[in-house]
Write a protein that holds these residues in place. Structure first.
Motif, PDB file in Angstrom:
ATOM      1  N   GLU A  96      -4.422   6.085   3.061  1.00 35.81           N
ATOM      2  CA  GLU A  96      -3.713   4.975   2.441  1.00 35.81           C
ATOM      3  C   GLU A  96      -4.463   4.534   1.198  1.00 35.81           C
ATOM      4  OE1 GLU A  96      -3.455   1.989   5.473  1.00 35.81           O
ATOM      5  OE2 GLU A  96      -1.903   3.078   6.558  1.00 35.81           O
ATOM      6  N   TYR A 137       0.856  -1.184   0.000  1.00 36.35           N
ATOM      7  CA  TYR A 137       0.000   0.000   0.000  1.00 36.35           C
ATOM      8  C   TYR A 137       0.895   1.238   0.000  1.00 36.35           C
ATOM      9  CZ  TYR A 137       1.107   0.471   4.957  1.00 36.35           C
ATOM     10  OH  TYR A 137       1.773   0.619   6.149  1.00 36.35           O
ATOM     11  N   SER A 185       1.043   5.078   1.614  1.00 42.67           N
ATOM     12  CA  SER A 185       0.518   5.967   2.637  1.00 42.67           C
ATOM     13  C   SER A 185       0.920   7.401   2.278  1.00 42.67           C
ATOM     14  CB  SER A 185       1.100   5.577   4.001  1.00 42.67           C
ATOM     15  OG  SER A 185       0.630   6.459   4.987  1.00 42.67           O
ATOM     16  N   THR A 196      -4.321   1.441  -2.125  1.00 46.55           N
ATOM     17  CA  THR A 196      -3.706   0.247  -2.707  1.00 46.55           C
ATOM     18  C   THR A 196      -2.829   0.705  -3.874  1.00 46.55           C
ATOM     19  OG1 THR A 196      -5.508  -0.084  -4.277  1.00 46.55           O
ATOM     20  CG2 THR A 196      -5.715  -1.164  -2.104  1.00 46.55           C
TER      21      THR A 196
END
Length: 143
Positions: A120, A100, A102, A122
């Motif tokens: 966050e 992921y 952030s 994907t």
């Protein structure tokens, strides 16, 4: 004696500016503006007619301009930090092993207040986010 005359002119100018801002902000009609002036002894009666005529002709434009300025007073992005991470587990899944991104955004409001927002995404969400930023940059270069 000259400085006194300049001071009087300057005060009159500031009063007119305040009157224009106030009338535009409150979206007053020419009649409403004159009614508010009649309650004050600051303005000669002859000036009421001039204000009425000018405001009736240009007041809507001043109000529209003030609305546009208010809409354009938006926050500014001043810093963006990102990091790549790996989710290893969650409440519902013991082994995720999914990457992921952030993001931490630092934003300044028109008032000057600074705040931070984090979220966050994907990897596919981040790739779409990146694509949209590139498209925005391309459009901004043409302006």
């Amino acid at each position: 004696m000259v400085s006194t005359k300049l001071w009087t002119t300057s005060v009159g100018f500031h009063q007119i500016c305040w009157l224009k801002q106030s009338a535009g902000k409150n979206n007053l009609s020419g009649d409403d503006l004159v009614s508010s002036l009649e309650g004050s002894n600051k303005w000669p009666k002859a000036s009421h007619q001039v204000f009425h005529r000018l405001w009736s002709e240009h007041g809507a434009l001043v109000h529209a301009q003030q609305e546009v300025q208010a809409m354009l007073s938006i926050s500014q992005l001043v810093d963006m930090q990102w990091k790549l991470g790996m989710a290893v587990s969650s409440d519902t899944c013991r082994s995720l092993s999914s990457p992921y991104v952030s993001l931490l955004l630092k934003i300044v409001e028109p008032s000057g207040q600074i705040y931070q927002r984090s979220f966050e995404m994907t990897i596919p969400q981040f790739q779409n986010f990146h694509k949209q930023f590139k498209e925005m940059a391309a459009v901004m270069e043409t302006v």
